[in-house]
Enzyme design. Structure first.
Site, PDB file in Angstrom:
ATOM      1  N   HIS A 265       0.810  -1.222   0.000  1.00  0.00           N
ATOM      2  CA  HIS A 265       0.000   0.000   0.000  1.00  0.00           C
ATOM      3  C   HIS A 265       0.849   1.280   0.000  1.00  0.00           C
ATOM      4  O   HIS A 265       0.709   2.154  -0.842  1.00  0.00           O
ATOM      5  CB  HIS A 265      -0.871   0.052   1.261  1.00  0.00           C
ATOM      6  CG  HIS A 265      -1.759  -1.113   1.495  1.00  0.00           C
ATOM      7  ND1 HIS A 265      -2.891  -1.386   0.761  1.00  0.00           N
ATOM      8  CD2 HIS A 265      -1.685  -2.092   2.435  1.00  0.00           C
ATOM      9  CE1 HIS A 265      -3.486  -2.471   1.237  1.00  0.00           C
ATOM     10  NE2 HIS A 265      -2.783  -2.926   2.231  1.00  0.00           N
TER      11      HIS A 265
HETATM   12  O1  RIB Z   1      -4.742   0.270   5.007  1.00  0.00           O
HETATM   13  C1  RIB Z   1      -3.361   0.178   4.728  1.00  0.00           C
HETATM   14  C2  RIB Z   1      -2.597   1.106   5.595  1.00  0.00           C
HETATM   15  O2  RIB Z   1      -2.775   0.721   6.954  1.00  0.00           O
HETATM   16  C3  RIB Z   1      -1.082   1.058   5.354  1.00  0.00           C
HETATM   17  O3  RIB Z   1      -0.525   2.318   5.616  1.00  0.00           O
HETATM   18  C4  RIB Z   1      -0.601   0.051   6.347  1.00  0.00           C
HETATM   19  O4  RIB Z   1       0.750   0.313   6.755  1.00  0.00           O
HETATM   20  C5  RIB Z   1      -1.532   0.301   7.498  1.00  0.00           C
HETATM   21  O5  RIB Z   1      -1.007   1.355   8.257  1.00  0.00           O
END
Ligand code: RIB
Ligand code: CA
Length: 333
Positions: A265
């Site tokens: 992500h």
């Molecule tokens: O939903 C994904 C996010 O939430 C990313 O930043 C992961 O590291 C968690 O923090």
């Protein structure tokens, strides 16, 4: 590249995908990482700060100033951490195997962010890849510095399904129909927004700084599979250490979604900061659910004209995104 680097600050809650993102930024000559600031999120602030320091040490970048920020959300308590995904230490149980953490700066995250903004001769891109608490606090304490922020590129939010199950902060156990679960996801809120909806509301709806939002709708379409992970592991000792950090996260994806791949992500958001325009965005006002009900933290696309537009990244050449991230990481050896 026109030879002029973009100054950036990464605000982070490492976090396995945060680790990928931080190392990607360090490996990318188009940006200069002016500072790393930490926030609660995946795990508690002391761990996210120590983890960020370890990652800087791993990359021999202890010269990058590091400062801790918010230990909790602005208003209501955090409803759940994500240790089931990132391990109790936040780095897949591998934190202790990394070098000793680079020492944090004596300043708070807000103080360090403000100092970087004041000192920069060019607009600074802020890249929050966790809850938006530090960014909301910065804008509250130093409204006079908003004009020095070029843009905010945030990994967070989701126009479709979320990845929290409402109250625990983690996705629900794997559904019987794994494929259905993948498409529907868990709950309606994405984790970073879910951690601090009030902070997300402040940053996304008050138009003092251009915001690019990189939501789950896109990041979940960038799954790094076995070949990607194996190529990373074979690229040298730093990359092998990162691949080892990913192992726990990979097992969690396999167990809950039935797929052998991980969502990087945060690295997708960092790539947009490194190569502006890599992600295709749609301008859309965003509303954030700040009530205390089951939809708390949901980020909703609103009609044009109902608020300041956010550039929402909903499309990209996802194969190219993954290849670009890998190619840059491999430069670290
Ligand atoms: O939903 C994904 C996010 O939430 C990313 O930043 C992961 O590291 C968690 O923090
Ligand atoms: Ca994160």
């Amino acid at each position: 590249m026109n030879g002029v680097t973009t100054p950036i600050v990464i605000d982070t809650d490492p976090g396995v995908d945060d680790a990928v993102a931080i190392m990607l930024a360090i490996a990318s000559p188009e940006v200069e990482v002016k500072a790393v600031t930490t926030v609660f999120g995946n795990v508690a602030l002391d761990a996210t700060t120590s983890n960020a320091g370890r990652l800087l040490a791993l990359c021999e970048r202890a010269d990058v100033p590091l400062a801790a920020g918010a230990a909790r959300p602005l208003v209501h308590p955090q409803r759940g951490l994500a240790a089931e995904w990132h391990g109790t230490d936040g780095l897949g149980g591998r934190a202790a195997a990394l070098p000793a953490p680079a020492a944090p700066d004596g300043r708070t995250a807000v103080e360090l962010l403000a100092d970087v903004l004041r000192a920069s001769d060019r607009p600074v891109t802020l890249v929050p890849i966790g809850p938006l608490t530090n960014i909301a606090l910065l804008l509250a304490v130093h409204p006079e510095l908003a004009g020095r922020i070029g843009r905010i590129v945030w990994m967070g939010g989701s126009l479709g399904a979320g990845n929290t199950d409402g109250f625990t902060g983690g996705p629900p156990p794997r559904s019987a129909e794994a494929s259905t679960h993948q498409t529907r996801g868990g709950g309606v809120a994405e984790f970073n927004a879910h951690c601090d909806p009030e902070a997300a509301h402040r940053v996304l709806t008050q138009a003092d700084v251009p915001v690019t939002m990189v939501p789950l709708d896109l990041t979940l379409r960038c799954p790094a599979g076995p070949e990607w992970i194996d190529a990373l592991a074979a690229a040298g000792p730093r990359c092998a250490a990162l691949a080892a950090v990913i192992t726990h996260y990979r097992a969690a994806f396999r167990e809950r979604y039935g797929i052998d791949a991980v969502a990087v992500h945060d690295a997708v958001a960092v790539l947009e900061a490194v190569l502006p325009g890599t992600l295709r965005t749609t301008a859309k006002p965003i509303a954030v659910a700040c009530d205390l009900g089951p939809a708390r933290g949901a980020t909703v696309g609103m009609p044009e004209g109902s608020g300041p537009p956010v550039q929402v990244a909903l499309d990209a050449d996802t194969d190219k995104v993954l290849a670009e991230i890998l190619e840059r990481l491999r430069r670290l050896g």
